[in-house]
Design a protein around this motif. Structure first.
Motif, PDB file in Angstrom:
ATOM      1  N   LEU A 161       0.870  -1.170   0.000  1.00 41.71           N
ATOM      2  CA  LEU A 161       0.000   0.000   0.000  1.00 41.71           C
ATOM      3  C   LEU A 161       0.910   1.222   0.000  1.00 41.71           C
ATOM      4  O   LEU A 161       1.762   1.360   0.890  1.00 41.71           O
ATOM      5  CB  LEU A 161      -0.896  -0.028   1.250  1.00 41.71           C
ATOM      6  CG  LEU A 161      -2.052   0.955   1.296  1.00 41.71           C
ATOM      7  CD1 LEU A 161      -3.037   0.682   0.157  1.00 41.71           C
ATOM      8  CD2 LEU A 161      -2.769   0.842   2.626  1.00 41.71           C
ATOM      9  N   HIS A 162       0.774   2.059  -1.000  1.00 43.66           N
ATOM     10  CA  HIS A 162       1.603   3.265  -1.142  1.00 43.66           C
ATOM     11  C   HIS A 162       3.100   2.942  -1.116  1.00 43.66           C
ATOM     12  O   HIS A 162       3.890   3.658  -0.518  1.00 43.66           O
ATOM     13  CB  HIS A 162       1.261   4.296  -0.070  1.00 43.66           C
ATOM     14  CG  HIS A 162      -0.185   4.654  -0.016  1.00 43.66           C
ATOM     15  ND1 HIS A 162      -0.854   5.240  -1.068  1.00 43.66           N
ATOM     16  CD2 HIS A 162      -1.101   4.474   0.962  1.00 43.66           C
ATOM     17  CE1 HIS A 162      -2.121   5.422  -0.738  1.00 43.66           C
ATOM     18  NE2 HIS A 162      -2.314   4.957   0.479  1.00 43.66           N
ATOM     19  N   GLY A 163       3.481   1.816  -1.753  1.00 42.45           N
ATOM     20  CA  GLY A 163       4.888   1.461  -1.871  1.00 42.45           C
ATOM     21  C   GLY A 163       5.479   0.733  -0.688  1.00 42.45           C
ATOM     22  O   GLY A 163       6.647   0.360  -0.711  1.00 42.45           O
ATOM     23  N   ASN A 164       4.695   0.514   0.361  1.00 37.92           N
ATOM     24  CA  ASN A 164       5.194  -0.176   1.551  1.00 37.92           C
ATOM     25  C   ASN A 164       4.500  -1.526   1.711  1.00 37.92           C
ATOM     26  O   ASN A 164       3.324  -1.665   1.359  1.00 37.92           O
ATOM     27  CB  ASN A 164       4.923   0.663   2.806  1.00 37.92           C
ATOM     28  CG  ASN A 164       5.793   1.881   2.848  1.00 37.92           C
ATOM     29  OD1 ASN A 164       7.007   1.795   2.752  1.00 37.92           O
ATOM     30  ND2 ASN A 164       5.168   3.044   2.962  1.00 37.92           N
ATOM     31  N   PRO A 165       5.197  -2.522   2.264  1.00 39.12           N
ATOM     32  CA  PRO A 165       4.542  -3.795   2.536  1.00 39.12           C
ATOM     33  C   PRO A 165       3.429  -3.582   3.556  1.00 39.12           C
ATOM     34  O   PRO A 165       3.632  -2.913   4.568  1.00 39.12           O
ATOM     35  CB  PRO A 165       5.645  -4.679   3.112  1.00 39.12           C
ATOM     36  CG  PRO A 165       6.892  -3.877   3.127  1.00 39.12           C
ATOM     37  CD  PRO A 165       6.592  -2.505   2.672  1.00 39.12           C
ATOM     38  N   SER A 166       2.236  -4.116   3.282  1.00 37.20           N
ATOM     39  CA  SER A 166       1.115  -3.870   4.185  1.00 37.20           C
ATOM     40  C   SER A 166       0.443  -5.147   4.670  1.00 37.20           C
ATOM     41  O   SER A 166      -0.189  -5.143   5.715  1.00 37.20           O
ATOM     42  CB  SER A 166       0.062  -3.006   3.504  1.00 37.20           C
ATOM     43  OG  SER A 166      -0.473  -3.683   2.388  1.00 37.20           O
ATOM     44  N   ARG A 167       0.574  -6.240   3.908  1.00 36.47           N
ATOM     45  CA  ARG A 167      -0.139  -7.448   4.288  1.00 36.47           C
ATOM     46  C   ARG A 167       0.590  -8.668   3.757  1.00 36.47           C
ATOM     47  O   ARG A 167       1.100  -8.662   2.636  1.00 36.47           O
ATOM     48  CB  ARG A 167      -1.546  -7.385   3.707  1.00 36.47           C
ATOM     49  CG  ARG A 167      -2.397  -8.592   3.996  1.00 36.47           C
ATOM     50  CD  ARG A 167      -3.805  -8.427   3.493  1.00 36.47           C
ATOM     51  NE  ARG A 167      -3.846  -8.419   2.041  1.00 36.47           N
ATOM     52  CZ  ARG A 167      -4.955  -8.380   1.326  1.00 36.47           C
ATOM     53  NH1 ARG A 167      -6.115  -8.306   1.932  1.00 36.47           N
ATOM     54  NH2 ARG A 167      -4.921  -8.377   0.022  1.00 36.47           N
ATOM     55  N   LEU A 168       0.615  -9.726   4.571  1.00 37.43           N
ATOM     56  CA  LEU A 168       1.107 -11.026   4.147  1.00 37.43           C
ATOM     57  C   LEU A 168      -0.108 -11.943   4.006  1.00 37.43           C
ATOM     58  O   LEU A 168      -0.902 -12.065   4.934  1.00 37.43           O
ATOM     59  CB  LEU A 168       2.071 -11.617   5.183  1.00 37.43           C
ATOM     60  CG  LEU A 168       3.301 -10.782   5.543  1.00 37.43           C
ATOM     61  CD1 LEU A 168       4.111 -11.484   6.620  1.00 37.43           C
ATOM     62  CD2 LEU A 168       4.159 -10.521   4.321  1.00 37.43           C
ATOM     63  N   ARG A 169      -0.257 -12.557   2.841  1.00 37.70           N
ATOM     64  CA  ARG A 169      -1.300 -13.562   2.632  1.00 37.70           C
ATOM     65  C   ARG A 169      -0.599 -14.912   2.637  1.00 37.70           C
ATOM     66  O   ARG A 169       0.303 -15.147   1.840  1.00 37.70           O
ATOM     67  CB  ARG A 169      -2.002 -13.365   1.289  1.00 37.70           C
ATOM     68  CG  ARG A 169      -2.928 -12.173   1.269  1.00 37.70           C
ATOM     69  CD  ARG A 169      -3.620 -12.031  -0.068  1.00 37.70           C
ATOM     70  NE  ARG A 169      -2.654 -11.557  -1.058  1.00 37.70           N
ATOM     71  CZ  ARG A 169      -2.705 -11.848  -2.351  1.00 37.70           C
ATOM     72  NH1 ARG A 169      -3.646 -12.626  -2.837  1.00 37.70           N
ATOM     73  NH2 ARG A 169      -1.806 -11.354  -3.183  1.00 37.70           N
ATOM     74  N   ILE A 170      -1.016 -15.793   3.543  1.00 33.65           N
ATOM     75  CA  ILE A 170      -0.320 -17.057   3.737  1.00 33.65           C
ATOM     76  C   ILE A 170      -1.209 -18.201   3.258  1.00 33.65           C
ATOM     77  O   ILE A 170      -2.341 -18.342   3.708  1.00 33.65           O
ATOM     78  CB  ILE A 170       0.063 -17.234   5.217  1.00 33.65           C
ATOM     79  CG1 ILE A 170       0.908 -16.044   5.667  1.00 33.65           C
ATOM     80  CG2 ILE A 170       0.813 -18.544   5.426  1.00 33.65           C
ATOM     81  CD1 ILE A 170       1.018 -15.862   7.139  1.00 33.65           C
ATOM     82  N   TYR A 171      -0.665 -19.004   2.347  1.00 33.75           N
ATOM     83  CA  TYR A 171      -1.396 -20.129   1.762  1.00 33.75           C
ATOM     84  C   TYR A 171      -0.730 -21.451   2.122  1.00 33.75           C
ATOM     85  O   TYR A 171       0.495 -21.534   2.209  1.00 33.75           O
ATOM     86  CB  TYR A 171      -1.420 -20.014   0.228  1.00 33.75           C
ATOM     87  CG  TYR A 171      -2.343 -18.958  -0.300  1.00 33.75           C
ATOM     88  CD1 TYR A 171      -3.637 -19.274  -0.706  1.00 33.75           C
ATOM     89  CD2 TYR A 171      -1.927 -17.639  -0.408  1.00 33.75           C
ATOM     90  CE1 TYR A 171      -4.483 -18.293  -1.205  1.00 33.75           C
ATOM     91  CE2 TYR A 171      -2.772 -16.659  -0.902  1.00 33.75           C
ATOM     92  CZ  TYR A 171      -4.050 -17.005  -1.300  1.00 33.75           C
ATOM     93  OH  TYR A 171      -4.884 -16.028  -1.786  1.00 33.75           O
ATOM     94  N   ASP A 172      -1.541 -22.478   2.285  1.00 33.41           N
ATOM     95  CA  ASP A 172      -1.085 -23.857   2.436  1.00 33.41           C
ATOM     96  C   ASP A 172      -1.183 -24.482   1.048  1.00 33.41           C
ATOM     97  O   ASP A 172      -2.261 -24.509   0.448  1.00 33.41           O
ATOM     98  CB  ASP A 172      -1.996 -24.591   3.428  1.00 33.41           C
ATOM     99  CG  ASP A 172      -1.580 -26.033   3.662  1.00 33.41           C
ATOM    100  OD1 ASP A 172      -0.715 -26.545   2.920  1.00 33.41           O
ATOM    101  OD2 ASP A 172      -2.131 -26.648   4.578  1.00 33.41           O
TER     102      ASP A 172
END
Length: 181
Positions: A52-63
């Motif tokens: 978001l706006h060039g910064n890491p904002s969220r990690l989506r973790i998948y199995d």
């Protein structure tokens, strides 16, 4: 992110290095295709980094075993390894989570597929430690070199954890989060 900012790219490299993981660009592959390819390569977890706006904002973790979304880690902020003063260059053989008995630790450990230990002496030779400082409305995740107590990875400030459909930690979604999903 398909067009990641330099800061997100650096964060991805540093996170992969700290977790002793492989960083792969998704390219034009769909998430489903990417998860199937990962499973065929015997990779158990895949983490997508959103910005978001060039910064890491969220990690989506998948199995990858069932191509299921395990959850999200919503970040308040990140301090890159290269921005730290008290740091050490250390390539771990792996990472273990040092547990102090908080139920959030086992949730994060399960999501990231990381072993938990109760004492520093249980950490295998050549491994790094992941430390969680859990506050009322913020979790600080650090990667610590056991002998020097210096950081060997980015510092991640977590404001919310969502496992499946359930919010495990943090305040309800803000308007900004809803736009980001």
């Amino acid at each position: 992110s398909r067009r990641a900012s330099p800061r997100i790219k650096t964060f991805a490299k540093e996170l992969a290095f700290s977790l002793n993981a492989t960083r792969i660009n998704r390219g034009k592959a769909s998430i489903e295709e990417f998860l199937i390819l990962s499973r065929e390569s015997n990779i158990k977890r895949v983490i997508f980094i959103d910005g978001l706006h060039g910064n890491p904002s969220r990690l989506r973790i998948y199995d990858t075993t069932n191509t299921k979304l395990l959850g999200f880690i919503l970040m308040k902020s990140v301090t890159l390894w290269r921005e730290l003063q008290n740091r050490i260059r250390f390539k771990p053989k792996g990472v273990v989570l040092i547990s102090e008995g908080d139920p959030l630790e086992s949730i994060i450990s399960d999501m990231l597929n990381i072993t938990m230990v109760k004492q520093v002496r249980e950490i295998p030779q050549g491994f790094g430690a992941m430390s969680l400082m859990i506050g009322k409305d913020l979790i600080t995740l650090r990667f610590i070199h056991v002998k020097t107590l210096k950081d060997f990875g980015p510092i991640i400030r977590i404001r919310s954890i969502i496992k499946g459909e359930e919010r495990i930690f943090g305040s309800p979604l803000s308007i900004r989060d809803e736009k980001n999903e």
